[in-house]
Design an enzyme around this catalytic site. Structure first.
Site, PDB file in Angstrom:
ATOM      1  N   ASP A  33       0.851  -1.187   0.000  1.00  0.00           N
ATOM      2  CA  ASP A  33       0.000   0.000   0.000  1.00  0.00           C
ATOM      3  C   ASP A  33       0.890   1.241   0.000  1.00  0.00           C
ATOM      4  O   ASP A  33       1.895   1.279   0.708  1.00  0.00           O
ATOM      5  CB  ASP A  33      -0.905  -0.020   1.232  1.00  0.00           C
ATOM      6  N   ILE A  34       0.525   2.254  -0.770  1.00  0.00           N
ATOM      7  CA  ILE A  34       1.348   3.477  -0.832  1.00  0.00           C
ATOM      8  C   ILE A  34       1.137   4.374   0.385  1.00  0.00           C
ATOM      9  O   ILE A  34       1.911   5.305   0.601  1.00  0.00           O
ATOM     10  CB  ILE A  34       1.110   4.272  -2.134  1.00  0.00           C
ATOM     11  N   ASN A  89     -12.984  -3.789   2.763  1.00  0.00           N
ATOM     12  CA  ASN A  89     -13.912  -2.662   2.864  1.00  0.00           C
ATOM     13  C   ASN A  89     -14.865  -2.735   1.673  1.00  0.00           C
ATOM     14  O   ASN A  89     -14.421  -2.900   0.539  1.00  0.00           O
ATOM     15  CB  ASN A  89     -13.153  -1.337   2.834  1.00  0.00           C
ATOM     16  N   GLN A  96     -14.073   2.382   1.429  1.00  0.00           N
ATOM     17  CA  GLN A  96     -13.527   1.856   0.180  1.00  0.00           C
ATOM     18  C   GLN A  96     -13.352   3.042  -0.755  1.00  0.00           C
ATOM     19  O   GLN A  96     -14.300   3.794  -1.012  1.00  0.00           O
ATOM     20  CB  GLN A  96     -14.461   0.816  -0.447  1.00  0.00           C
ATOM     21  N   HIS A 102     -10.524  -5.604  -3.094  1.00  0.00           N
ATOM     22  CA  HIS A 102      -9.161  -5.745  -2.581  1.00  0.00           C
ATOM     23  C   HIS A 102      -9.192  -6.099  -1.101  1.00  0.00           C
ATOM     24  O   HIS A 102     -10.080  -5.704  -0.370  1.00  0.00           O
ATOM     25  CB  HIS A 102      -8.315  -4.504  -2.840  1.00  0.00           C
TER      26      HIS A 102
END
Length: 116
Positions: A33-34, A89, A96, A102
């Site tokens: 995840d960024i 989510n 989300q 995801h």
């Protein structure tokens, strides 16, 4: 389901947008995840485009199982032996923000309860 050319995650699957990939299977892709919310924060996505986990479960239930199996492989690879959290989510009220199913794999620290 075919990739959506306007979907960020579909574009990661096709390689159009780079990501820090950590795991791949025939049906899934996992990447860091960024904006990590834990020391380990990896997203596991299906290669096929589905709006959310509920849509994926309806259309391709086996791929939803593949997501969880890929998440377990990521947790093993990341040495999350003390535990980890899996989060799906679904919908804007659940935060989300990318409407491609995801699964978040979070670990590397104690996870309080209740979340959020």
């Amino acid at each position: 389901m075919a990739p959506d050319p306007d979907c960020l995650f579909c574009r990661i699957v096709t390689g159009e947008i780079p990501a820090d990939l950590v795991h791949r299977t025939e049906t899934t892709v996992a990447f860091r995840d960024i904006d990590p919310q834990a020391p380990t924060h990896v997203l596991v996505i299906p290669r096929s485009h589905h709006r959310d986990a509920a849509a994926l479960a309806t259309a391709e239930p086996g791929v939803l199982v593949d997501l969880v199996a890929a998440a377990a492989a990521v947790a093993e690879q990341e040495e999350l032996h003390d535990g980890y959290r899996l989060v799906l989510n679904t919908g804007p009220a659940a935060q989300q923000t990318v409407f491609h199913a995801h699964l978040h794999v979070l670990g590397g620290r104690s996870m309080g309860w209740p979340p959020g």
